[in-house]
Design a protein around this motif. Structure first.
Motif, PDB file in Angstrom:
ATOM      1  N   MET A 180       0.846  -1.202   0.000  1.00  0.00           N
ATOM      2  CA  MET A 180       0.000   0.000   0.000  1.00  0.00           C
ATOM      3  C   MET A 180       0.878   1.249   0.000  1.00  0.00           C
ATOM      4  N   GLY A 181       1.947   1.191   0.785  1.00  0.00           N
ATOM      5  CA  GLY A 181       2.888   2.308   0.810  1.00  0.00           C
ATOM      6  C   GLY A 181       3.610   2.469  -0.508  1.00  0.00           C
ATOM      7  N   HIS A 182       3.999   1.333  -1.132  1.00  0.00           N
ATOM      8  CA  HIS A 182       4.696   1.396  -2.420  1.00  0.00           C
ATOM      9  C   HIS A 182       3.823   2.058  -3.482  1.00  0.00           C
ATOM     10  N   VAL A 183       2.535   1.705  -3.491  1.00  0.00           N
ATOM     11  CA  VAL A 183       1.611   2.269  -4.483  1.00  0.00           C
ATOM     12  C   VAL A 183       1.529   3.786  -4.328  1.00  0.00           C
ATOM     13  N   GLN A 184       1.427   4.259  -3.086  1.00  0.00           N
ATOM     14  CA  GLN A 184       1.329   5.699  -2.860  1.00  0.00           C
ATOM     15  C   GLN A 184       2.661   6.399  -3.134  1.00  0.00           C
ATOM     16  N   ASP A 185       3.761   5.759  -2.765  1.00  0.00           N
ATOM     17  CA  ASP A 185       5.075   6.349  -3.042  1.00  0.00           C
ATOM     18  C   ASP A 185       5.289   6.505  -4.545  1.00  0.00           C
ATOM     19  N   ASN A 186       4.895   5.495  -5.298  1.00  0.00           N
ATOM     20  CA  ASN A 186       5.048   5.549  -6.748  1.00  0.00           C
ATOM     21  C   ASN A 186       4.183   6.648  -7.354  1.00  0.00           C
ATOM     22  N   ALA A 187       2.964   6.801  -6.823  1.00  0.00           N
ATOM     23  CA  ALA A 187       2.076   7.857  -7.322  1.00  0.00           C
ATOM     24  C   ALA A 187       2.664   9.235  -7.038  1.00  0.00           C
ATOM     25  N   ALA A 188       3.188   9.423  -5.833  1.00  0.00           N
ATOM     26  CA  ALA A 188       3.783  10.710  -5.471  1.00  0.00           C
ATOM     27  C   ALA A 188       4.972  11.027  -6.373  1.00  0.00           C
ATOM     28  N   ASN A 223     -26.759  28.142  -6.839  1.00  0.00           N
ATOM     29  CA  ASN A 223     -26.358  26.810  -6.374  1.00  0.00           C
ATOM     30  C   ASN A 223     -25.094  26.305  -7.065  1.00  0.00           C
ATOM     31  N   PHE A 224     -24.273  27.228  -7.599  1.00  0.00           N
ATOM     32  CA  PHE A 224     -23.032  26.832  -8.260  1.00  0.00           C
ATOM     33  C   PHE A 224     -21.831  26.852  -7.313  1.00  0.00           C
ATOM     34  N   ASN A 225     -22.075  27.048  -6.045  1.00  0.00           N
ATOM     35  CA  ASN A 225     -21.004  26.915  -5.060  1.00  0.00           C
ATOM     36  C   ASN A 225     -20.656  25.431  -4.923  1.00  0.00           C
ATOM     37  N   ALA A 226     -19.386  25.136  -4.738  1.00  0.00           N
ATOM     38  CA  ALA A 226     -18.946  23.737  -4.659  1.00  0.00           C
ATOM     39  C   ALA A 226     -18.283  23.466  -3.315  1.00  0.00           C
ATOM     40  N   PRO A 227     -18.670  22.408  -2.618  1.00  0.00           N
ATOM     41  CA  PRO A 227     -17.984  22.047  -1.371  1.00  0.00           C
ATOM     42  C   PRO A 227     -16.492  21.840  -1.617  1.00  0.00           C
ATOM     43  N   GLU A 228     -15.694  22.136  -0.621  1.00  0.00           N
ATOM     44  CA  GLU A 228     -14.238  22.037  -0.758  1.00  0.00           C
ATOM     45  C   GLU A 228     -13.763  20.684  -1.308  1.00  0.00           C
ATOM     46  N   PRO A 229     -14.330  19.545  -0.867  1.00  0.00           N
ATOM     47  CA  PRO A 229     -13.863  18.267  -1.418  1.00  0.00           C
ATOM     48  C   PRO A 229     -14.019  18.148  -2.932  1.00  0.00           C
ATOM     49  N   VAL A 230     -14.975  18.872  -3.515  1.00  0.00           N
ATOM     50  CA  VAL A 230     -15.145  18.835  -4.971  1.00  0.00           C
ATOM     51  C   VAL A 230     -13.925  19.444  -5.657  1.00  0.00           C
ATOM     52  N   ALA A 231     -13.479  20.592  -5.157  1.00  0.00           N
ATOM     53  CA  ALA A 231     -12.300  21.233  -5.736  1.00  0.00           C
ATOM     54  C   ALA A 231     -11.058  20.370  -5.534  1.00  0.00           C
ATOM     55  N   ARG A 232     -10.928  19.773  -4.357  1.00  0.00           N
ATOM     56  CA  ARG A 232      -9.773  18.909  -4.093  1.00  0.00           C
ATOM     57  C   ARG A 232      -9.792  17.677  -5.002  1.00  0.00           C
ATOM     58  N   ALA A 233     -10.975  17.136  -5.229  1.00  0.00           N
ATOM     59  CA  ALA A 233     -11.095  15.986  -6.125  1.00  0.00           C
ATOM     60  C   ALA A 233     -10.706  16.368  -7.550  1.00  0.00           C
ATOM     61  N   ALA A 234     -11.063  17.578  -7.968  1.00  0.00           N
ATOM     62  CA  ALA A 234     -10.690  18.034  -9.305  1.00  0.00           C
ATOM     63  C   ALA A 234      -9.174  18.164  -9.430  1.00  0.00           C
ATOM     64  N   MET A 276       0.500   4.042 -16.234  1.00  0.00           N
ATOM     65  CA  MET A 276      -0.635   3.286 -15.710  1.00  0.00           C
ATOM     66  C   MET A 276      -0.476   3.113 -14.198  1.00  0.00           C
ATOM     67  N   ILE A 277      -1.012   4.065 -13.442  1.00  0.00           N
ATOM     68  CA  ILE A 277      -0.983   3.953 -11.982  1.00  0.00           C
ATOM     69  C   ILE A 277      -2.410   4.072 -11.463  1.00  0.00           C
ATOM     70  N   PRO A 278      -2.724   3.419 -10.355  1.00  0.00           N
ATOM     71  CA  PRO A 278      -4.070   3.545  -9.789  1.00  0.00           C
ATOM     72  C   PRO A 278      -4.254   4.898  -9.117  1.00  0.00           C
ATOM     73  N   MET A 279      -5.474   5.389  -9.143  1.00  0.00           N
ATOM     74  CA  MET A 279      -5.792   6.624  -8.432  1.00  0.00           C
ATOM     75  C   MET A 279      -5.652   6.382  -6.936  1.00  0.00           C
ATOM     76  N   ASN A 280      -4.855   7.207  -6.260  1.00  0.00           N
ATOM     77  CA  ASN A 280      -4.698   7.045  -4.816  1.00  0.00           C
ATOM     78  C   ASN A 280      -4.191   8.344  -4.202  1.00  0.00           C
ATOM     79  N   ALA A 281      -4.210   8.397  -2.878  1.00  0.00           N
ATOM     80  CA  ALA A 281      -3.874   9.624  -2.157  1.00  0.00           C
ATOM     81  C   ALA A 281      -2.439  10.068  -2.379  1.00  0.00           C
TER      82      ALA A 281
END
Length: 238
Positions: free
Chosen positions: A42-50, A103-114, A126-131
């Motif tokens: 799990m750590g390797h996957v995130q390290d590779n993504a970073a 109603n076009f205001n967006a919660p903060e997580p929406v912007a972070r997800a973008a 080809m890497i998986p989406m992860n933190a």
């Protein structure tokens, strides 16, 4: 619909069941490989993504900005600053319009997800989406702007419209591609028993790869957050 409690409860039960299935699969993995091995990978996957995102940052200019006006008169501003020494970037939305009475205001997580989505797209491996993708990214969203509203601000269009605006602004700031349609183009109809919901495609914009090679846009395809689907349960059971 909110007035169909039986259907809503069934949806919630399905979500719980999906999570329980994930828990069972994870436990099976731990039983087979051992907790230390699973946690390590799990750590390797995130390290590779970073590291993959850091390589993207190396190709970006020291500083770039983009201003995206919306049809409602609001403006999304974003500035991306790269710290070469730390191999990190700051994505700053300072200057974005304040919360509006629509109603076009967006919660903060929406912007972070973008932000997560945009930088993952910029990784051409080809890497998986992860933190781990966000580990080198510092996000600044000012209090009180339309991307960080507080109750009782209306936000229903934030997920389906403003998310697309933010994505366009991010790719524009990185000089990666032209703007897409800037909407999820929702179509919905139904009655008390049946409901249908779909996003309508437009086309993908032209842009350029990380190596500078340009590519043409395409018509009649889904882009960004409209590129969605419902996976048949039978597929998940394979």
């Amino acid at each position: 619909p909110a007035r169909n409690p039986h259907q809503n409860i069934a949806d919630l039960k399905a979500q719980i069941a999906a999570n329980e299935k994930g828990v069972a699969e994870l436990r099976e993995m731990v039983a087979h490989f051992g907790l230390d091995v699973v946690e390590a990978y799990m750590g390797h996957v995130q390290d590779n993504a970073a590291e993959s995102v850091r390589r993207v940052l190396e190709r970006l200019p020291d500083s770039s900005a983009y201003e995206y006006p919306t049809d409602t008169g609001q403006i999304i501003k974003v500035k991306i600053s790269v710290d070469r020494q730390k191999r990190e970037a700051t994505v700053d939305f300072t200057g974005t319009s304040p919360v509006m009475k629509n109603n076009f205001n967006a919660p903060e997580p929406v912007a972070r997800a973008a932000v997560l989505y945009a930088f993952r797209v910029m990784v051409e491996d080809m890497i998986p989406m992860n933190a781990g993708c966000l580990r080198p990214i510092n996000i600044i969203i000012p209090e009180g702007c339309m991307l960080k509203p507080t109750y009782p601000a209306a936000v229903v269009a934030g997920n389906v419209e403003t998310s697309q605006h933010v994505t366009n602004a991010l790719f524009g700031a990185m000089g990666a591609m032209a703007n897409a349609q800037g909407t999820m183009n929702n179509l919905t109809f139904g009655n008390k028993k049946y409901q249908y919901y779909e996003t309508i495609c437009s086309g993908s914009p032209a842009g350029r790869m990380n190596n500078g090679r340009g590519f043409a846009g395409t018509s009649g395809v889904h882009t960004h957050m409209t590129n969605s689907r419902l996976t048949d349960p039978e597929v998940l059971e394979l």
